[in-house]
Each structure stands twice: as C-alpha cells, then as structure tokens.
Design a protein around this motif. Sequence first.
Motif, PDB file in Angstrom:
ATOM      1  N   UNK A 154       0.887  -1.217  -0.009  1.00  0.00           N
ATOM      2  CA  UNK A 154      -0.123   0.041   0.157  1.00  0.00           C
ATOM      3  C   UNK A 154       0.969   1.067  -0.108  1.00  0.00           C
ATOM      4  N   UNK A 155       0.426   2.466  -0.558  1.00  0.00           N
ATOM      5  CA  UNK A 155       1.141   3.441  -0.834  1.00  0.00           C
ATOM      6  C   UNK A 155       0.517   4.762  -0.153  1.00  0.00           C
ATOM      7  N   UNK A 156       1.022   5.638   0.525  1.00  0.00           N
ATOM      8  CA  UNK A 156       0.551   6.763   0.996  1.00  0.00           C
ATOM      9  C   UNK A 156       0.389   7.828   0.119  1.00  0.00           C
ATOM     10  N   UNK A 157       0.039   9.118   0.169  1.00  0.00           N
ATOM     11  CA  UNK A 157      -0.117  10.126  -0.703  1.00  0.00           C
ATOM     12  C   UNK A 157       1.184  10.823  -0.914  1.00  0.00           C
ATOM     13  N   UNK A 158       1.550  11.511  -1.991  1.00  0.00           N
ATOM     14  CA  UNK A 158       2.520  12.020  -2.303  1.00  0.00           C
ATOM     15  C   UNK A 158       2.847  13.304  -1.312  1.00  0.00           C
ATOM     16  N   UNK A 159       1.491  14.018  -1.195  1.00  0.00           N
ATOM     17  CA  UNK A 159       1.613  15.238  -0.142  1.00  0.00           C
ATOM     18  C   UNK A 159       0.420  15.019   0.867  1.00  0.00           C
ATOM     19  N   UNK A 160      -0.940  15.701   0.471  1.00  0.00           N
ATOM     20  CA  UNK A 160      -2.053  15.133   1.188  1.00  0.00           C
ATOM     21  C   UNK A 160      -2.842  14.788   0.203  1.00  0.00           C
ATOM     22  N   UNK A 161      -2.599  14.439  -1.122  1.00  0.00           N
ATOM     23  CA  UNK A 161      -3.184  13.892  -2.241  1.00  0.00           C
ATOM     24  C   UNK A 161      -2.260  13.299  -3.121  1.00  0.00           C
ATOM     25  N   UNK A 162      -2.671  12.659  -4.134  1.00  0.00           N
ATOM     26  CA  UNK A 162      -1.739  11.984  -5.179  1.00  0.00           C
ATOM     27  C   UNK A 162      -1.635  13.119  -6.347  1.00  0.00           C
ATOM     28  N   UNK A 163      -0.310  13.699  -6.677  1.00  0.00           N
ATOM     29  CA  UNK A 163      -0.259  14.555  -7.663  1.00  0.00           C
ATOM     30  C   UNK A 163      -1.026  14.068  -8.809  1.00  0.00           C
ATOM     31  N   UNK A 164      -0.972  12.926  -9.361  1.00  0.00           N
ATOM     32  CA  UNK A 164      -1.432  12.421 -10.439  1.00  0.00           C
ATOM     33  C   UNK A 164      -3.006  12.533 -10.530  1.00  0.00           C
ATOM     34  N   UNK A 165      -3.598  12.493  -9.547  1.00  0.00           N
ATOM     35  CA  UNK A 165      -5.078  12.838  -9.444  1.00  0.00           C
ATOM     36  C   UNK A 165      -5.452  14.601  -9.786  1.00  0.00           C
ATOM     37  N   UNK A 166      -4.684  15.026  -9.021  1.00  0.00           N
ATOM     38  CA  UNK A 166      -4.594  16.565  -9.182  1.00  0.00           C
ATOM     39  C   UNK A 166      -4.286  16.693 -10.760  1.00  0.00           C
ATOM     40  N   UNK A 167      -3.077  16.318 -11.324  1.00  0.00           N
ATOM     41  CA  UNK A 167      -2.905  16.684 -12.702  1.00  0.00           C
ATOM     42  C   UNK A 167      -3.990  16.228 -13.666  1.00  0.00           C
ATOM     43  N   UNK A 168      -4.619  14.999 -13.283  1.00  0.00           N
ATOM     44  CA  UNK A 168      -5.691  14.461 -14.318  1.00  0.00           C
ATOM     45  C   UNK A 168      -6.923  15.196 -14.066  1.00  0.00           C
ATOM     46  N   UNK A 169      -7.438  15.395 -12.872  1.00  0.00           N
ATOM     47  CA  UNK A 169      -8.680  15.961 -12.655  1.00  0.00           C
ATOM     48  C   UNK A 169      -8.826  17.329 -12.086  1.00  0.00           C
ATOM     49  N   UNK A 170      -7.810  18.038 -12.063  1.00  0.00           N
ATOM     50  CA  UNK A 170      -7.918  19.474 -11.416  1.00  0.00           C
ATOM     51  C   UNK A 170      -7.784  19.373  -9.934  1.00  0.00           C
ATOM     52  N   UNK A 171      -7.362  20.652  -9.523  1.00  0.00           N
ATOM     53  CA  UNK A 171      -7.386  20.970  -8.075  1.00  0.00           C
ATOM     54  C   UNK A 171      -8.568  20.985  -7.366  1.00  0.00           C
ATOM     55  N   UNK A 172      -9.683  21.026  -8.063  1.00  0.00           N
ATOM     56  CA  UNK A 172     -10.981  20.966  -7.248  1.00  0.00           C
ATOM     57  C   UNK A 172     -11.319  19.587  -6.963  1.00  0.00           C
ATOM     58  N   UNK A 173     -10.583  18.520  -7.285  1.00  0.00           N
ATOM     59  CA  UNK A 173     -10.756  17.083  -7.120  1.00  0.00           C
ATOM     60  C   UNK A 173     -10.132  16.839  -5.747  1.00  0.00           C
ATOM     61  N   UNK A 174      -9.405  17.724  -5.189  1.00  0.00           N
ATOM     62  CA  UNK A 174      -9.114  17.672  -3.973  1.00  0.00           C
ATOM     63  C   UNK A 174      -8.897  18.873  -2.842  1.00  0.00           C
TER      64      UNK A 174
END
Length: 202
Positions: A154-174
């Motif tokens: 299992x992997x934890x977050x890059x910071x407080x969220x996964x950078x990849x999710x923000x990159x693909x879906x935008x800052x509003x995702x997190x």
Amino acid sequence: MNIPRPNEENALGLSDWFGPSLDLAIWAHETFLVEGGELENPDHAHLRFAKIGYLWTNVANTKKGRMIIGTAEKGQPQGAMGKWSKARAELQVVEWFGQVPDFIITIHAEWWLQAGDAERCALIEHELYHCTQDKDAFGAPKFSRSTGLPVYVMRGHDVEEFVGVVRRYGAEATRVQELVDAANAGPEIAAAEIAHACGNCA
C-alpha cells in the motif's frame, strides 16, 4: 463500456450489503490500466497484471468526521487474527472473487449513484494510486524470490493527495492548495469536484 452502476435496490437498501463487481473491475482495468485504454494512466502501468477485486457497499463509514466513499487494501486479510478468523476472512474473499486478489477496492454504492463521471473516475484513480509494487534497495520493482511475482504494498499520498489525481482531474478534485502547481497546467481529462473521502487516508 459505460461506467458500471451498483444495483440500486441494494445500494439504497436498509440492510448492510457488500457485493463484488466484475463489471467495475473490467471497466477500471480497460479504462485506466490497459495500454491504449480510453483514460490510460502510465502511473498505473505496474498494476496491469495485478489482481484487483472491486466491492460495492451501502454500509456507512466515517473517519475523523468525514464520510468514507472508497478504500483500497491488500487482498490478503491483514492484522492480528487467530487461525480461524484468518481462514474465515480468506474464505469470504475467495467466495467474492474466486481467489485472494492482490488488492480490494471498496466503493460506497449510494455515493457512486449520485456522483458525476469525473468524480467517479477521480475516486477510482485515487484508490489505484494507493496500490503499488514494492521497490528493492536499489529502487527497482521488487519481485518475490519464491514465486517471481510482483510484491505489492500500500502507498501513502505524495503530499496530502496524489499529484496524479490533481494533474488529471484538477485542483477541485482535492481542494489541496499545496498541489496547485500540479494543476496549473490544467487537467488532462476533466475537472472533477470531489472532497476525497478515502478510508486509507488520515
């Protein structure tokens, strides 16, 4: 393939329910993991041959006052268990999936029914980011000496969220200001508005 939906009678029912979803597993694999998939994400390439089981549930769950809408965990039952408890848990997993998968991703079915497509995709990718192949002392992908198969963790977050999710879906995702740099280039797929509530996340 359309995004799968859980059975509404079970999702909205009063009785606690967990149900495996082969449709969700196939859709997630073909959409995000397969090379050339509609929303293929190279960040998940190490999972192309992983066995991932997907479960729907209508059981309400909270953590630190936040509603949990998804979790990712190892397929093998974890934690301190007696022999019978472990055997019982493994039997349940095998009854759901036909085997003990490398990972199990559980999704809150009622939330899924009211969410938009971008939010659903962002949640699945968030949970996939928690699933990873371990690395050896030299940073190379780790494989079992006895079976030759990948060793998953299992992997934890890059910071407080996964950078990849923000990159693909935008800052509003997190709604995580610290990752705004990743979002400045704009989402690769679609803007998603979701306050992630993942059971793996503190």
